[in-house]
Scaffold this active site. Structure first.
Site, PDB file in Angstrom:
ATOM      1  N   ASP A   1     -37.737 -48.008 -63.067  1.00 35.12           N
ATOM      2  CA  ASP A   1     -37.015 -46.855 -62.518  1.00 35.12           C
ATOM      3  C   ASP A   1     -37.035 -46.755 -61.002  1.00 35.12           C
ATOM      4  OD1 ASP A   1     -39.701 -46.248 -62.290  1.00 35.12           O
ATOM      5  OD2 ASP A   1     -39.451 -44.134 -62.815  1.00 35.12           O
ATOM      6  N   GLU A   2     -37.406 -47.824 -60.304  1.00 39.39           N
ATOM      7  CA  GLU A   2     -37.361 -47.771 -58.842  1.00 39.39           C
ATOM      8  C   GLU A   2     -37.156 -49.158 -58.266  1.00 39.39           C
ATOM      9  OE1 GLU A   2     -40.987 -46.942 -56.658  1.00 39.39           O
ATOM     10  OE2 GLU A   2     -42.178 -47.238 -58.478  1.00 39.39           O
TER      11      GLU A   2
ATOM     12  N   ASP B   1     -35.746 -44.035 -56.275  1.00 34.39           N
ATOM     13  CA  ASP B   1     -36.749 -43.707 -57.287  1.00 34.39           C
ATOM     14  C   ASP B   1     -36.161 -42.649 -58.215  1.00 34.39           C
ATOM     15  OD1 ASP B   1     -39.060 -43.451 -58.729  1.00 34.39           O
ATOM     16  OD2 ASP B   1     -40.247 -42.568 -57.126  1.00 34.39           O
TER      17      ASP B   1
END
Length: 376
Positions: A113-114, A18
């Protein structure tokens, strides 16, 4: 912990990566004048926007994603608000995905983003998932200048919680031997699938921690939460059989609301559309997404259903823009002339193809009092 999961599942090695305050961190990387200052990325207060990402300096003021920008301004009057640069964020995300592929092709993106990575078998032939997580963090920092937090465990539930445990730039490992201790001390709000409404239900049952949840019989959980009760019963015992699933681009994200009473008042329907736009904008902010195609769905009192769509030149996520396009689409329906029992608004056409196909349903809405009930 008594655990019926077989050894193969306990031996899985799953990493959840993350990125730390991704959009804000990219902005601070590209704009040195923002560094060390409370930065809020997303819609502006003037546009009735919502927060997409807040820097850690801004989070000290209580600002978080999906919060109305007006609220963020009130909490942090000196905060810097920027609309962001999705093209730049997608570029960095693409670089990070390339780093992931150096380790494994079994990658499940959750957002820009993860992602989950199954590294049980990996390209580097590295037996330690912890060392692989450290490698990924270091390579991301060296390549992009950004930090990432990582969680390592034998299932997705624990890996995801672990990645959030020591932010920013943290690394948390939860082994099978440590799982019970870790899960028991977790607040119930930290459990996957437990939103505000579900947490309140658990509190009524005197369940505040994982240990409290573990003590509830399966019959009680099923009676109170239906099929999700089985899921809660399993995860508090460290059982999460979900595989890491590489998947094709998912399509859309939106909200649908069924009215308690059919509605023909066009003014009220426009207000309903406004509320939908605000809620969809908040979902987009939470998932860090924007899209070019907006679709309005209308179901009339006779259950006939129509949809109207419009594709705009640039990706949008702001509530004001979603509402503007939605009103144009509403004019292309018979809403107001015919009674409406359901209305939905969704966004698709995500440039990076990382969006979840997700239409969140609302419980029946009593329009007169504007009481919105969120499902968790």
């Amino acid at each position: 912990m008594s655990n019926p999961v077989n050894d193969n599942l306990l031996n899985r090695k799953i990493i959840h990566i993350d990125m730390d305050a991704f959009f804000a961190s990219v902005e601070q990387l590209d704009h040195p004048e923002y560094r060390g200052k409370p930065l809020i990325v997303g819609g502006t207060p003037e546009q009735r926007g919502v927060v997409s990402t807040a820097s850690y300096e801004a989070r000290k003021f209580g600002i978080h994603s999906a919060m109305p920008a007006k609220t963020a301004r009130r909490l942090c009057p000196n905060g810097i608000f920027v609309e962001g640069n999705m093209r730049r964020y997608r570029e960095v995300s693409h670089t990070i995905r390339g780093i992931f592929r150096e380790v494994t092709d079994v990658i499940e993106p959750l957002s820009i983003d993860e992602a989950f990575l199954d590294v049980t078998i990996n390209k580097l032939n590295e037996p330690s998932a912890t060392r692989l997580a450290m490698f990924l963090q270091q390579k991301i920092l060296q390549t992009t200048g950004l930090t990432a937090s990582a969680g390592v465990s034998f299932n997705k539930f624990l890996a995801k919680i672990a990645s959030d445990w020591r932010k920013p730039a943290g690394l948390t490992v939860i082994t099978p031997a440590r799982a019970e201790e870790f899960i028991f001390q977790l607040k119930i709000e930290k459990f996957y699938g437990v939103g505000e409404a579900t947490a309140r239900q658990f509190h009524k049952l005197n369940v505040k921690t994982g240990k409290d949840l573990y003590a509830l019989p399966l019959e009680t959980l099923v009676r109170c939460f239906g099929k999700m009760g089985i899921f809660y019963y399993n995860i508090v015992r460290g059982i999460d059989l979900r595989p890491v699933e590489p998947r094709e681009s998912r399509k859309s994200l939106g909200r649908e609301i069924t009215l308690a009473q059919d509605l023909a008042d066009i003014v009220a329907l426009r207000k309903l559309l406004h509320q939908l736009a605000v809620k969809v904008s908040a979902l987009l902010a939470k998932e860090k997404l924007s899209g070019r195609t907006i679709t309005l769905k209308v179901r009339y009192e006779d259950f006939s259903t129509i949809s109207r769509s419009m594709t705009v030149p640039e990706s949008i996520a702001q509530a004001s823009m979603l509402e503007k396009v939605g009103l144009m689409l509403l004019e292309r329906t018979e809403a107001g002339k015919r009674k409406v029992r359901l209305m939905g608004l969704s966004v698709s056409g995500f440039p990076d193809g990382s969006a979840p196909e997700y239409i969140q349903l609302e419980l029946p809405l009593e329009w007169e009092n504007m009481v919105w009930v969120n499902q968790s």
